[in-house]
Write an enzyme that holds these catalytic residues in place. Structure first.
Site, PDB file in Angstrom:
ATOM      1  N   ASP A 134      41.773  40.226  42.081  1.00  0.00           N
ATOM      2  CA  ASP A 134      41.205  40.981  43.192  1.00  0.00           C
ATOM      3  C   ASP A 134      40.452  39.977  44.058  1.00  0.00           C
ATOM      4  O   ASP A 134      40.622  38.766  43.896  1.00  0.00           O
ATOM      5  CB  ASP A 134      40.286  42.094  42.666  1.00  0.00           C
ATOM      6  CG  ASP A 134      40.009  43.160  43.697  1.00  0.00           C
ATOM      7  OD1 ASP A 134      39.035  43.012  44.465  1.00  0.00           O
ATOM      8  OD2 ASP A 134      40.759  44.147  43.770  1.00  0.00           O
TER       9      ASP A 134
ATOM     10  N   ALA B 176      41.124  51.322  36.585  1.00  0.00           N
ATOM     11  CA  ALA B 176      40.017  50.501  36.084  1.00  0.00           C
ATOM     12  C   ALA B 176      39.659  49.491  37.162  1.00  0.00           C
ATOM     13  O   ALA B 176      40.402  49.280  38.116  1.00  0.00           O
ATOM     14  CB  ALA B 176      40.398  49.788  34.790  1.00  0.00           C
ATOM     15  N   LYS B 177      38.520  48.887  37.001  1.00  0.00           N
ATOM     16  CA  LYS B 177      38.100  47.797  37.884  1.00  0.00           C
ATOM     17  C   LYS B 177      37.021  47.024  37.158  1.00  0.00           C
ATOM     18  O   LYS B 177      36.310  47.560  36.301  1.00  0.00           O
ATOM     19  CB  LYS B 177      37.555  48.315  39.209  1.00  0.00           C
ATOM     20  CG  LYS B 177      37.775  47.356  40.372  1.00  0.00           C
ATOM     21  CD  LYS B 177      39.242  47.327  40.794  1.00  0.00           C
ATOM     22  CE  LYS B 177      39.436  46.472  42.039  1.00  0.00           C
ATOM     23  NZ  LYS B 177      40.811  46.582  42.547  1.00  0.00           N
ATOM     24  N   GLY B 178      36.864  45.763  37.541  1.00  0.00           N
ATOM     25  CA  GLY B 178      35.826  44.963  36.917  1.00  0.00           C
ATOM     26  C   GLY B 178      35.499  43.762  37.762  1.00  0.00           C
ATOM     27  O   GLY B 178      36.045  43.571  38.852  1.00  0.00           O
TER      28      GLY B 178
END
Length: 421
Positions: free
Chosen positions: A149, A108-110
């Protein structure tokens, strides 16, 4: 599938890498879309009150690639240029990374399209809490676990955890990783990615019979990962001859005092002003002679334009997607024998220790830093050996070897579970 929704150069790069490894694995065309395209993409608006009394609205995203192996896992970045294609690409890479490391996660990433340096601390907290509030219907400790991040940090993770916990009515440590240790985080998480990068550089040096003492390294991107990696290299006797951040690039064959550079950044927030006598064009920095080149900043910095001019022996990809497929081809065919440690292996230390933090949060049993580091190196060693064996056995690049291991694991899991996950 109509892929126009996931556009942009970063997703195009992730897609081309997948096509290349799918050809190598002989994956049938009707399987490929299901493996590549994300299960879920979320876009939200995040309004906050600015310090001047105005209301500002920022666009937020979250992409969950697959839930076949367990909850999704991935960082949250605050960046002014963030868009859905980039987020999707990072989620896809995280899937292959987790599978390569043997972690029970999908990728996942956001993040939020915002310049974090343009926000006050109060505005940063307001935006962090609003973003998590908007994400609550889509995340959970067994659904999707966030981490820091680019542009976020331990403090942002603490705000995320507090916002989610207030909604649930009890403290939920395991909803995010990368938290402060005193708020349920794990010892060694902040240094994990940089430490992992240098551990793998050490394994590559052993493989290539390069002595660390007297070797040289250039670190492009002197943020958390790059600075920790530089310090760990110095501990091994490597001379760091090049460093850079978004404000300046420096090169000096005599090397830099990395501890002094870290102190300067801690005081001023940027590298500029540390050693201006050694300033160099940032693009030229990548092409200086060194034993180890570490791109530790953003995507697409090694391209068809500069790949043939690299003068390193080891290319250690601490950033996500720093090398384009076109550059990969040039490196593979150039005859320079550059040993690439691909990103999904090289920077996996962060997600591996995030997994340890998640497990400790679920069990409410915590390990000391020495145990965390020992377990980290054990996982990285296993992954490194698998990648090297497969690359040598099948005469493929280290990147295709690493991607193939990750894709194969996800593919097998999907086949065993059926159509839905």
């Amino acid at each position: 599938m109509n892929s126009a929704f996931y556009s942009g150069p970063v997703f195009a790069m992730a897609r081309q890498q997948f096509v290349d490894v799918s050809d190598y694995l002989e994956i049938q065309p009707d399987e490929r879309d299901r493996l590549l395209y994300p299960k879920r993409a979320i876009a939200v608006s995040c309004p906050i009150h600015r310090d001047n009394g105005e209301t500002a609205v920022f666009q937020g995203f979250r992409v969950q690639h697959h839930l076949t192996l367990g909850p999704t896992k991935g960082g949250t970045r605050f960046s002014p240029t963030l868009e859905i294609g980039e987020v999707a690409a990072l989620a896809v890479w995280m899937s292959w990374k987790c599978a390569l490391a043997g972690l029970p996660y999908g990728g996942a990433k956001g993040g939020v399209a915002v310049d974090p340096f343009a926000l006050s601390r109060r505005e940063m907290e307001a935006l962090s809490r609003r973003y998590m509030q908007e994400m609550i219907p889509f995340v959970g400790s067994h659904i999707d676990v966030m981490a820091p991040d680019m542009g976020t940090n331990e403090q942002v993770m603490a705000w995320f955890m507090d916002t989610y916990s207030m909604y649930k009515g009890s403290t939920v440590n395991e909803i995010v990783t990368g938290k402060p240790v005193f708020a349920g985080g794990t010892a060694g998480r902040r240094e994990a990615t940089g430490r992992g990068v240098v551990h793998l550089i050490g394994r590559a040096m052993e493989h290539l019979r390069i002595e660390p003492a007297g070797a040289t390294a250039i670190v492009q991107g002197f943020g958390n990962v790059g600075a920790v990696a530089a310090a760990c290299l110095v501990e091994r006797g490597v001379r760091v001859t090049g460093i850079s951040d978004h404000t300046i690039a420096y090169f000096d064959p005599k090397g830099f005092d990395v501890a002094a550079a870290q102190a300067h950044v801690a005081e001023t927030g940027v590298l500029r002003g540390f050693a201006d006598y050694a300033a160099i064009d940032p693009q030229q920095l990548l092409c200086q002679r060194c034993d180890v080149l570490i791109p530790a900043a953003v995507e697409c910095v090694i391209t068809e334009d500069n790949a043939a001019r690299l003068e390193c022996r080891i290319l250690a990809e601490a950033a996500n997607g720093p090398t384009t497929p076109g550059a990969d081809k040039i490196i593979a065919e150039s005859g320079t024998d550059i040993f690439v440690i691909p990103d999904i292996l090289c920077n996996a230390g962060g997600v591996i220790v995030s997994y340890f933090e998640w497990v400790q949060g679920l069990q409410r049993v915590f390990w000391d830093e020495a145990e965390v580091v020992e377990r980290l190196y054990r996982v990285l060693d296993r992954s490194f050996e698998q990648v090297i064996r497969r690359a040598e056995r099948d005469c493929v690049t280290n990147r295709n070897s690493a991607l193939a291991i990750g894709v194969d694991k996800v593919r097998a899991a999907k086949a065993s579970r059926g159509l839905f996950p």
